[in-house]
Design a protein around this motif. Structure first.
Motif, PDB file in Angstrom:
ATOM      1  N   ASN B 131       0.839  -1.191   0.000  1.00 46.70           N
ATOM      2  CA  ASN B 131       0.000   0.000   0.000  1.00 46.70           C
ATOM      3  C   ASN B 131       0.872   1.237   0.000  1.00 46.70           C
ATOM      4  OD1 ASN B 131      -1.974  -2.102   1.535  1.00 46.70           O
ATOM      5  ND2 ASN B 131      -3.045  -0.593   0.309  1.00 46.70           N
ATOM      6  N   LYS B 132       0.533   2.153  -0.870  1.00 43.86           N
ATOM      7  CA  LYS B 132       1.323   3.380  -0.998  1.00 43.86           C
ATOM      8  C   LYS B 132       0.370   4.551  -0.998  1.00 43.86           C
ATOM      9  CE  LYS B 132       5.236   1.598  -3.657  1.00 43.86           C
ATOM     10  NZ  LYS B 132       5.940   1.748  -4.939  1.00 43.86           N
ATOM     11  N   PRO B 133       0.897   5.752  -0.861  1.00 39.17           N
ATOM     12  CA  PRO B 133      -0.004   6.916  -0.865  1.00 39.17           C
ATOM     13  C   PRO B 133      -0.813   6.982  -2.148  1.00 39.17           C
ATOM     14  CG  PRO B 133       2.189   7.546  -0.147  1.00 39.17           C
ATOM     15  CD  PRO B 133       2.292   6.136  -0.631  1.00 39.17           C
ATOM     16  N   LYS B 134      -2.094   7.267  -1.979  1.00 40.55           N
ATOM     17  CA  LYS B 134      -2.986   7.388  -3.149  1.00 40.55           C
ATOM     18  C   LYS B 134      -3.586   8.782  -3.200  1.00 40.55           C
ATOM     19  CE  LYS B 134      -5.816   4.070  -4.486  1.00 40.55           C
ATOM     20  NZ  LYS B 134      -5.278   3.334  -5.619  1.00 40.55           N
ATOM     21  N   HIS B 135      -4.209   9.064  -4.292  1.00 41.20           N
ATOM     22  CA  HIS B 135      -4.793  10.386  -4.588  1.00 41.20           C
ATOM     23  C   HIS B 135      -4.076  11.530  -3.877  1.00 41.20           C
ATOM     24  CE1 HIS B 135      -7.447   9.354  -1.141  1.00 41.20           C
ATOM     25  NE2 HIS B 135      -7.617   8.224  -1.778  1.00 41.20           N
ATOM     26  N   VAL B 136      -2.828  11.650  -4.226  1.00 41.10           N
ATOM     27  CA  VAL B 136      -2.007  12.739  -3.703  1.00 41.10           C
ATOM     28  C   VAL B 136      -2.088  13.885  -4.701  1.00 41.10           C
ATOM     29  CG1 VAL B 136       0.284  13.405  -2.969  1.00 41.10           C
ATOM     30  CG2 VAL B 136      -0.468  11.049  -2.690  1.00 41.10           C
ATOM     31  N   ASP B 145      -1.167   8.717  -7.914  1.00 45.19           N
ATOM     32  CA  ASP B 145      -1.583   7.482  -7.241  1.00 45.19           C
ATOM     33  C   ASP B 145      -0.366   6.575  -7.155  1.00 45.19           C
ATOM     34  OD1 ASP B 145      -2.491   4.869  -6.709  1.00 45.19           O
ATOM     35  OD2 ASP B 145      -4.506   5.428  -7.358  1.00 45.19           O
ATOM     36  N   GLU B 147       0.146   3.659  -5.892  1.00 45.46           N
ATOM     37  CA  GLU B 147       0.022   2.212  -6.064  1.00 45.46           C
ATOM     38  C   GLU B 147       0.067   1.815  -7.535  1.00 45.46           C
ATOM     39  OE1 GLU B 147      -3.403   0.945  -3.932  1.00 45.46           O
ATOM     40  OE2 GLU B 147      -2.429   1.234  -1.983  1.00 45.46           O
TER      41      GLU B 147
END
Lengths: 193, 487, 344
Positions: B131-136, B145, B147
């Protein structure tokens, strides 16, 4: 090649026709005492099987989340082009986790005057969000009423528990630490400017 | 020159050419690639472009970086190559969220395309996906995104090599690597939305176009941006007659693969909606176009004291038709009005209209500082009329797509098309004549602009093509060059 | 026979009102019967919404017909168009006049025949009047100014003329044997003797087939064959005018059923009862006779419906072939045989 089939020559008995008529009358008379096979429709209802293809409807899962993510594949596959979707961002203030889903239909129209009940939409849906329901009584006072909007589609589809819930709880598993919280930094930088 | 064989076919290339370029340019073989971009350069990190060189299936070469060697024997689709690409695809997809259903890139995504070719139907990966930062929000124009990202670093290298700045970069190591904003906050570069185009996956998406429409429902037209005199080649995307986005189209002579954000977002100016003028108006009353043209001819009379002011957003064909009519009506004063905005040293020009060079070549002059007294003024196209010209006019004729505050004072109003509805030729700031093609249809009551002047002339040109041939003839002698643009 | 004029007028009026209404009620309920029987034969239920088992359906239908707009298309011959429905109903009701319903009844000590007009030439009167009904249909077809209607009308006249001949000839045998044309006499003879269907089987067969053709019933409904002629002669008709065609058809069915009962099934006869028995029972005999007669009529009406849902429609050439080349010779043979049989 033409094939000549000789007509069966009638015997004098057959040529009388009366025996044939009598046997016909016998048949219809006997039929009068057979049980009725028709259904007294508004009072009696036909049995609707699980794979019946009635009006398509959108479903929510057990958390009440609308499963459709407006990927528009059903709109693409729909042979009579009955489906029109207005895609949009996830709704504001939703009670369930939208962090990975992001997208939801703003509007969803199915023109039931165009729908041919082929079930392709159900078949292609990658989210299992649209189903052909048992709803077969569609009537309306105007053409507009038969263009089902999102509200009506969710009424038809109702709730259908989803054993997988593939989007659920993804954020709970976010690896602890290691990533800069960019949203915070972005906001801080903006304030600093 | 170097001679080598690619897939059994002999090619001759200049020294230094990479295998990928040789295959693409000489043979038309498209070798899959993610990190390589011809206008950014070579990085060699994605490993999907592997090819077999001289039968060495144990150690494959990355075709994007491997220069051609003499008597090389390259196999781009040998079993070893396909197996290697399948392996690379499997690794790329291990942590990819596979959320094509909600991803804007779907439909124009190389990851999708190559996974049809080299992907496996199901995954052998049973562990948890990262899991990685999304909607940044990288800025108010670009959304990130983490991911979906395959870390090809095209975006960071775009800023480094093309824009020579580093607003974003890669942070962390190994499995936790991700693209991140630099310490200076949101990206401010005016060309930042190009990273959305070059991103091979849906990691970077345009916040303007986000979730608007699936690309496979849209209609595309290869045309030219009307934002400035550069004339960046674009592909205009429209859905049901409404423009939704502009995307740059590669033309090495003009804009390479880039365009500025303002030009990219200028599609909004061309969606007129209800504001559009349909049919003609005489003295504010709706009238047929034929009546309006008759009225116009009557007003112009012998042409004495009448001037024509043409927009430089009009195509050369329209300007030529207008000029021909003006000459026959005795109007000798031909002006062009240009608009300006702030230019820069990359693509943007000061001149914010796309065809000033064409208007000049066809004999239109800028409005002089000391304008002569006029009896009447015919304004063609979307142009700002200097207030000095309006003083003491007997009549004003406006031909444009929308009504403005000037319209109230116009005797005759004629409909017009927006640049995205025109077909014709524009000449950009470098004197390059480029084809303009319609991306949307304006609907009823809006004929093609050049037909108005044709009908006034009484000519019978069947299509704009007959004018295009004349334009080419007129421009050919001057510095008009015609370059077929790549699609 | 009384000489009291008031008595004669009174009894006759009573008979007219009784018999006419009887027929009209039958005509009203026949569509219901038709629909019910066809439903049973097709494993359906049939009308069951208005009243118990749909018994009020005829009233609902009648109300609908009455309240519908009486539209007359612009392109029709107005006078004939309006006249035609009446012309199909009236002959059917006129024939009623000579049909004996029951043995003579005793009223105020007087014996009154249960027939409106006990004509000496009853059977001839029947033929005279029944052939008039073709005018209604032909006029309807002609006045509608419509090719389908006209074709229906023309077919009808051709069919009527062809089968009128067989119809007439088929009963010649009966009055050759009975030596009377009066229908009451024919019935009385059968009550004491044998039903004519046993003495005249060929005549009965020809008469029944011709009766189907005369009433435009399947398998001889070519004038209104919907697969070919939309609705035939009544294509342009609606509301009450259409209802009159409808009622006319069913009234004609009733009349022909009554004729079959009178001519071949012994009229009011009940097996093992003689004229003396009926007379001895007095007015109870009348009731029994009337019930017996109506039972036979109902049975034949059922037969009408039964045949309709069993036998498909004839082709027109088959119809003509049957009428002229089969039934006519049969009827003639019947006359000859009867003549030889009854040689003194």
């Amino acid at each position: 090649m033409a094939k000549v089939v000789d007509r069966h020559k009638l015997t004098w008995y057959e040529e009388l026709y009366l025996p044939a008529i009598a046997s016909g009358l016998k048949r219809t008379f006997r039929q009068m005492f057979q049980p009725d096979i028709t259904l007294q429709y508004p009072e009696e209802r036909p049995q609707i099987y699980d794979d019946y293809r009635g009006a398509p409807g959108l479903v929510r899962d057990q958390d009440g989340r609308e499963k459709c993510v407006s990927c528009q594949l059903c709109e693409y596959i729909c042979p009579p082009k009955a489906i029109v979707i207005v895609p949009g961002e996830a709704p504001e203030g939703a009670t369930y986790d939208y962090s990975h889903i992001e997208k939801a239909p703003r509007e969803f129209f199915i023109d039931m005057l165009r729908c041919i009940y082929c079930g392709y939409c159900e078949e292609i849906c990658p989210e299992q969000a649209i189903f052909m329901t048992g709803e077969y009584e569609l009537n309306a006072g105007s053409r507009q009423e038969l263009v089902h909007d999102k509200k009506r589609l969710y009424e038809i589809g109702g709730l259908r528990p989803d054993p997988i819930q593939k989007w659920k709880g993804k954020d709970d598993r976010l690896d602890a630490g290691g990533f800069t919280d960019l949203r915070k930094r972005g906001a801080g930088a903006e304030e600093g400017e | 020159m170097i001679t080598l064989t690619i897939d059994g076919r002999q090619v001759e290339v200049a020294p230094g050419t990479t295998i990928l370029e040789a295959a693409r340019d000489q043979l038309g073989i498209e070798i899959p690639h993610y990190c390589y971009h011809r206008d950014i350069g070579i990085d060699g990190n994605c490993r999907i472009c592997l090819v077999e060189v001289n039968g060495n299936s144990a150690k494959l070469a990355i075709s994007c970086k491997q220069p051609c060697g003499d008597k090389m024997d390259v196999q781009t689709a040998s079993p070893a190559v396909v197996a290697a690409r399948k392996g690379v695809m499997e690794f790329l997809l291990i942590n990819h969220p596979l959320d094509c259903t909600i991803c804007d890139q779907a439909g124009e995504c190389p990851l999708q395309e190559y996974s049809y070719e080299y992907g496996s139907g199901d995954s052998r990966f049973v562990e948890r996906k990262r899991n990685k930062p999304k909607h940044v929000e990288f800025s108010d124009k670009v959304m990130f995104d983490g991911e979906r990202c395959i870390l090809c670093t095209r975006c960071t290298r775009f800023f480094e090599t093309v824009r020579e700045c580093r607003p974003i970069g890669v942070e962390n190591m190994g499995g936790k690597s991700t693209i991140t904003l630099g310490p200076n906050g949101p990206i401010a570069d005016p060309y930042q939305m190009n990273i959305v185009d070059i991103c091979p996956v849906g990691a970077l998406t345009s916040r303007d176009f986000r979730f608007k429409q699936r690309v496979w429902f849209m209609d595309f037209a290869d045309t030219v941006c009307a934002g400035c005199a550069r004339g960046c080649n674009i592909t205009a995307g429209a859905y049901q007659g409404k423009l939704l986005r502009f995307v740059p189209r590669r033309n090495p002579e003009v804009n390479k693969s880039w365009m500025c954000d303002d030009g990219r977002l200028s599609y909004k100016d061309h969606n007129l909606g209800d504001a559009r003028l349909r049919g003609a108006k005489i003295a504010g009353e709706p009238a047929s176009i034929d009546d309006a043209l008759a009225k116009l001819a009557e007003l112009v009379g012998d042409g004495q004291g009448v001037a024509v002011l043409a927009s430089t957003k009009d195509t050369c064909e329209e300007l030529l038709a207008l000029k021909t009519w003006a000459a026959s009506a005795g109007v000798t004063t031909l002006w062009h009005g240009a608009a300006t905005w702030s230019g820069d040293d990359f693509l943007r020009c000061e001149d914010a209209t796309p065809n000033t060079a064409g208007a000049k070549a066809l004999g239109y002059e800028p409005v002089p500082a000391q304008a002569p007294a006029l009896r009447g003024l015919v304004v063609a196209g979307d142009v700002d009329v200097p207030p000095a010209l309006l003083a003491g006019l007997d009549f004003l004729v406006l031909q444009r797509a929308t009504e403005t505050e000037l319209s109230a004072g116009a005797v005759v109003l004629l409909p017009g098309r927006t640049p995205l509805e025109k077909k014709g030729t524009w000449v950009n700031v470098d004197g390059l004549a480029q084809d303009v093609r319609p991306a949307v249809e304006p609907g009823p009551g809006v004929p093609e602009d050049w037909t108005l002047w044709r009908d006034l002339l009484g000519e019978s040109w069947p299509s704009v093509k007959s004018l295009t041939l004349r334009v080419r003839a007129e421009l050919g002698g001057a510095d008009g060059r015609l370059v077929a643009s790549e699609s | 026979m009384s000489d009291n004029l008031l008595f004669i007028i009174g009894t006759n009026l009573a008979k007219i009102i009784l018999f006419t209404h009887l027929v009209l009620i039958f005509a009203a309920y026949m569509p219901w019967v038709e629909r019910k029987v066809s439903a049973w034969m097709q494993d359906r239920v049939g009308p069951n919404r208005v009243g118990y088992a749909g018994l009020l359906q005829p009233i609902a239908d009648a109300l609908k017909f009455i309240f519908k707009e009486d539209a007359i298309p612009g392109h029709v011959e107005k006078v004939l168009f309006v006249l035609a429905p009446a012309m199909t109903v009236i002959p059917a009701l006129l024939i009623l006049a000579v049909i004996p319903f029951a043995p003579p009844v005793k009223v105020l000590g007087e014996s009154v025949q249960m027939v409106i007009a006990d004509l000496d030439t009853g059977i001839l009167f029947v033929f005279a009047i029944s052939s008039l009904s073709v005018y209604g249909i032909t006029f309807a077809g002609w006045a509608s100014n419509n090719k389908y209607s006209l074709l229906g009308g023309v077919r009808s006249s051709a069919q009527m003329i062809s089968y009128e001949v067989c119809l007439g000839l088929s009963v010649v045998g009966i009055f050759m044997a009975a030596q009377t044309l009066r229908l009451t006499d024919i019935v009385t003879l059968q009550v004491d003797g044998v039903w004519n269907i046993f003495t005249q089987p060929i005549g009965a067969l020809v008469f029944i087939v011709a009766a189907f053709a005369e009433t435009n019933r399947l398998p001889f409904d070519l004038p209104e064959a919907e697969t070919e002629l939309v609705a035939g002669y009544h294509t342009e008709y609606g509301s009450m005018k259409f209802a009159m065609f409808f009622a006319g058809e069913y009234a004609a069915m009733f009349v022909f059923s009554a004729l079959v009962a009178v001519l071949f099934l012994g009229g009011w006869d009940v097996p093992f009862m003689s004229n003396a028995t009926f007379a001895a029972l007095g007015n109870w005999g009348v009731v029994i006779g009337m019930l017996s007669f109506l039972t036979k009529v109902c049975a034949f009406l059922f037969f009408y419906v039964w045949v309709r849902w069993t036998i498909p429609r004839f082709r027109f050439d088959q119809l003509m072939h049957l009428g002229w080349k089969v039934l006519l010779p049969l009827a003639l043979v019947n006359v000859v045989i009867t003549g030889l049989w009854n040689l003194p």
